[in-house]
Enzyme design. Sequence first.
Site, short mmCIF file in Angstrom:
data_model
loop_
_atom_site.label_atom_id
_atom_site.label_comp_id
_atom_site.label_asym_id
_atom_site.label_seq_id
_atom_site.Cartn_x
_atom_site.Cartn_y
_atom_site.Cartn_z
CE LYS A 29 14.15 11.98 -2.53
NZ LYS A 29 14.44 10.65 -2.03
CB THR A 43 4.43 -14.78 2.68
OG1 THR A 43 4.94 -15.57 1.61
CG2 THR A 43 2.92 -14.98 2.80
CG HIS A 44 8.96 -15.11 3.30
ND1 HIS A 44 9.72 -15.61 4.35
CD2 HIS A 44 7.95 -16.00 3.12
CE1 HIS A 44 9.19 -16.75 4.76
NE2 HIS A 44 8.10 -17.01 4.03
CE LYS A 62 2.17 12.96 38.44
NZ LYS A 62 3.33 12.34 39.12
CD GLU A 78 10.29 8.86 5.05
OE1 GLU A 78 11.47 8.52 4.95
OE2 GLU A 78 9.83 9.90 4.53
CE1 TYR A 104 4.28 9.42 44.85
CE2 TYR A 104 5.83 10.10 46.56
CZ TYR A 104 5.29 10.27 45.31
OH TYR A 104 5.72 11.30 44.51
CG ASN A 152 11.16 12.65 0.10
OD1 ASN A 152 11.41 11.78 -0.74
ND2 ASN A 152 11.92 13.71 0.29
CB SER A 192 14.23 16.49 -2.53
OG SER A 192 15.58 16.86 -2.74
N1 ARG Z 1 4.73 15.70 42.93
C1 ARG Z 1 4.52 14.42 43.50
C2 ARG Z 1 4.28 13.35 42.44
O1 ARG Z 1 4.00 13.68 41.35
C3 ARG Z 1 3.35 14.47 44.41
C4 ARG Z 1 3.33 13.42 45.48
C5 ARG Z 1 4.23 13.82 46.56
N2 ARG Z 1 4.12 12.97 47.69
C6 ARG Z 1 5.03 12.96 48.64
N3 ARG Z 1 4.88 12.12 49.60
N4 ARG Z 1 6.05 13.75 48.59
O2 ARG Z 1 4.44 12.19 42.68
#
Ligand code: ARG
Length: 466
Positions: free
Chosen positions: A293, A165-166, A335, A300, A327, A295, A287
């Site tokens: 070494k 611990t610690h 993404k 890491e 939206y 490593n 190394s």
């Molecule tokens: N390429 C856009 C996205 O990934 C698609 C959706 C576009 N929708 C819009 N109303 N322009 O979000």
Amino acid sequence: MPKKKSLDKMQGKMRGGHYSESPAEILAKINQSLGFDRKLYAEDIKGSKAHAKMLARQKIISEKDCSAILSGLDKIKKEIESGGFNFRDELEDIHMNIENRLGEIIGAAAGKLRTARSRNDQVATDFKLWVRSALKKLDKNLAGLQKNILARAGEHAATIMPGFTHLQPAQPVTLGHHLLAYFEMFSRDRSRIKDALVRMNESPLGSAALAGTSFPIDRDFTAKELGFDRPMANSLDAVSDRDFALEYLALGSICAMHLSRMAEEIIIWSSPQFGFIKLSEKFTTGSSIMPQKRNPDAAELVRGKTGRIYGALVSLLTTMKALPLAYSKDMQEDKEPVFLADATLELCVLAMSGMIADFTADKKKMLESASLGFLTATDLADWLVKNLGLPFREAHHITGKIVALAEKKNCRLDEISLKEMQKIAPKISAEIFKVLSMENSVRSRNSYGGTSPEGVRKAIIQAKKT
Ligand code: ARG
């Protein structure tokens, strides 16, 4: 690059009949997501096929148009997978690329796929399908890591090492017990995956742009077709929800934190100053100027890459934080962080799996290390409580004095003679030496969840069952 005229035509298609001008070059540049969202091609085709089938069943499009759409989409999938697909940045994203190509293959019927669907519900559906598979892949990789952990824990159920611990030596533990602690963490990660999969398994498809549609669609059908439990209940929520991606990044961040802690211990334990474990040449690098070494680069990097995954979570949380319904184009930024986290988690889990299978433990060194630092002091105090009926506070005080003596004499606790101990606590008997050994200490910690070899073996059996 297509000719100017056909380019304008394509862009006109996206921008709608009321647009007569092409986008500024910089708009085209900032607007395109094809560079990363082409990863969604398979999900996009799957979603479109489900939508087309539903439109035909509901007699919104003809069977003939439907089968043209389905075979066109299959052809496109083959083109993409064989490398023969001509991706066009000027068509913004993967969805428009596929739709445009479908038009080239089957003609006007391609446009009917747009009926009762917008890119907003389309992209939400595609992305959710992608995240769902990413979670399943992560689960599988974690199961593999856990399998390796269990095997090594079984091998080292009775291997004694210092517990800390610690990062100060505390009490002896078994290496098997220490490894099983990580097994538990990864079990919780997997249970979070399971929970998230249940919650996210609702289909956005059929929410259209934001408000639903006046066409007589069947959202239950498309949901089922895509393996969802049901359609999402509110179309505004459906097109603007990215909780599923956030949950993935949140649970991924916790998982990355677990991996990083484990990596940190591998790094510490394999340094010669500790010398508890050794990684083979498969998992270390040398190394160029220091021949001694070894490593632990992989460990890491598992530790180092954690930042990317936290970064992905913070990035998407920040993107989403003040978006009004429904939206907004900001959401196109959802993404890349998810793709980055996915690739990183895959690398880290697999690298960790490899290191767990690879390391060799130096049992002698671990035992030696456990023998330093008076690790059985608690056992001594417990003995005084159990056998002399002392309150723990007093036992703690007496033990402190014996430890101080050992420190002064620069020896282990079991190297102090009975006589010397009795000067501090006259009633101590020779029985005390039994609890001062490492083996007895770990064996005695047989409470549920404790470090005893017997407990570790039981835990392994239990873990294998679940
Ligand atoms: N390429 C856009 C996205 O990934 C698609 C959706 C576009 N929708 C819009 N109303 N322009 O979000």
